[in-house]
Write a protein that holds these residues in place. Sequence first.
Motif, PDB file in Angstrom:
ATOM      1  N   PRO A 209     -73.456   2.720  81.864  1.00 32.95           N
ATOM      2  CA  PRO A 209     -73.771   3.423  80.604  1.00 32.95           C
ATOM      3  C   PRO A 209     -74.030   4.914  80.770  1.00 32.95           C
ATOM      4  CG  PRO A 209     -75.652   2.123  81.328  1.00 32.95           C
ATOM      5  CD  PRO A 209     -74.505   1.741  82.216  1.00 32.95           C
ATOM      6  N   ASP A 210     -74.250   5.362  82.010  1.00 31.77           N
ATOM      7  CA  ASP A 210     -74.576   6.765  82.248  1.00 31.77           C
ATOM      8  C   ASP A 210     -73.359   7.623  82.584  1.00 31.77           C
ATOM      9  OD1 ASP A 210     -77.338   6.308  81.880  1.00 31.77           O
ATOM     10  OD2 ASP A 210     -77.513   5.589  83.951  1.00 31.77           O
ATOM     11  N   THR A 211     -72.171   7.026  82.591  1.00 33.93           N
ATOM     12  CA  THR A 211     -70.977   7.771  82.989  1.00 33.93           C
ATOM     13  C   THR A 211     -69.875   7.649  81.933  1.00 33.93           C
ATOM     14  OG1 THR A 211     -69.977   5.904  84.187  1.00 33.93           O
ATOM     15  CG2 THR A 211     -71.516   7.305  85.415  1.00 33.93           C
ATOM     16  N   CYS A 212     -68.859   8.486  82.082  1.00 36.34           N
ATOM     17  CA  CYS A 212     -67.629   8.423  81.272  1.00 36.34           C
ATOM     18  C   CYS A 212     -67.886   8.526  79.769  1.00 36.34           C
ATOM     19  CB  CYS A 212     -66.846   7.153  81.590  1.00 36.34           C
ATOM     20  SG  CYS A 212     -66.294   7.039  83.304  1.00 36.34           S
ATOM     21  N   ALA A 213     -68.722   9.479  79.383  1.00 35.77           N
ATOM     22  CA  ALA A 213     -69.078   9.636  77.969  1.00 35.77           C
ATOM     23  C   ALA A 213     -67.869   9.942  77.095  1.00 35.77           C
ATOM     24  CB  ALA A 213     -70.123  10.744  77.825  1.00 35.77           C
ATOM     25  N   SER A 214     -66.959  10.760  77.585  1.00 30.50           N
ATOM     26  CA  SER A 214     -65.812  11.156  76.769  1.00 30.50           C
ATOM     27  C   SER A 214     -64.848   9.992  76.554  1.00 30.50           C
ATOM     28  CB  SER A 214     -65.084  12.329  77.440  1.00 30.50           C
ATOM     29  OG  SER A 214     -64.112  12.876  76.577  1.00 30.50           O
ATOM     30  N   LEU A 215     -64.549   9.256  77.618  1.00 32.51           N
ATOM     31  CA  LEU A 215     -63.652   8.105  77.490  1.00 32.51           C
ATOM     32  C   LEU A 215     -64.283   7.028  76.615  1.00 32.51           C
ATOM     33  CD1 LEU A 215     -60.953   6.846  78.421  1.00 32.51           C
ATOM     34  CD2 LEU A 215     -62.236   5.743  80.268  1.00 32.51           C
TER      35      LEU A 215
END
Length: 252
Positions: A209-215
């Motif tokens: 949940p803390d990564t890949c915000a844009s995707l």
Amino acid sequence: MTSQSTTPAQPYRYVKFGLIFTGETEEIYLPKLFKTLMDLGSCYFEVIRRIPQLDPRTDRKQKLTVTGVQDKKIPSKDEKEITWPAKQYLNQSNTYAIVVDDLEHSRKSQAQAVFDRYRNALDILPPDQKYRASVHFLVNMLEAYYFADAQAINAVLGTALEDYRGDVETIRHPKGDLKQLDRDRGFDEKKDGGKILQKLDVEKVLSNPDTCASLRTLFAWCLKCLGEPSTNEYQFLNGKLSEITRSQLENS
């Protein structure tokens, strides 16, 4: 006898997403990124246009309407490359359009201005169309997401990588890193990239949940367009979203 009320079944709705993109690999293989959504059986992704990558506008001039209200000035290039293809596609029923651009590290400081330029080209669409179109970034580029599912890379390139431990959207030169893995063999971004995309597990890529915000924001927008309920698949309920593109979720 107690009567029982039944909820009528929702009519089947098949949706098409048209992709307007800026990268070379994306021209052939970008729809494969969405294979898990297409597996739902209710949608299809297709490329409708490749466009040159746009930089922030430097022309600050604005024209006035007869009432004296400032109006957005959209360069004719943007209308031709983005507005017109999107409008033509959205004239069909049950369609959505997505502008997809690579956001390389060197352009991150300009991200909001780049987004605004693409978004402005969509905002002059008719009211019933502009909210069926959105802009999203692949950060730093499509190849970054391969490193979140190292098994996909290993299966194609014969390497022995482990999943990247941090946020792959912070990898500065993912394509260059892939080419350095085996200098003799090299990395063909179209041939090898297409095979990796075919094997890429996007749910795994978005499992942190803390990564890949844009995707994640891109996939959240697509699922909202499909009318799918919000679940924690892809960490939608608790995961990070892009500060720049997330506003489009409110209008889709």
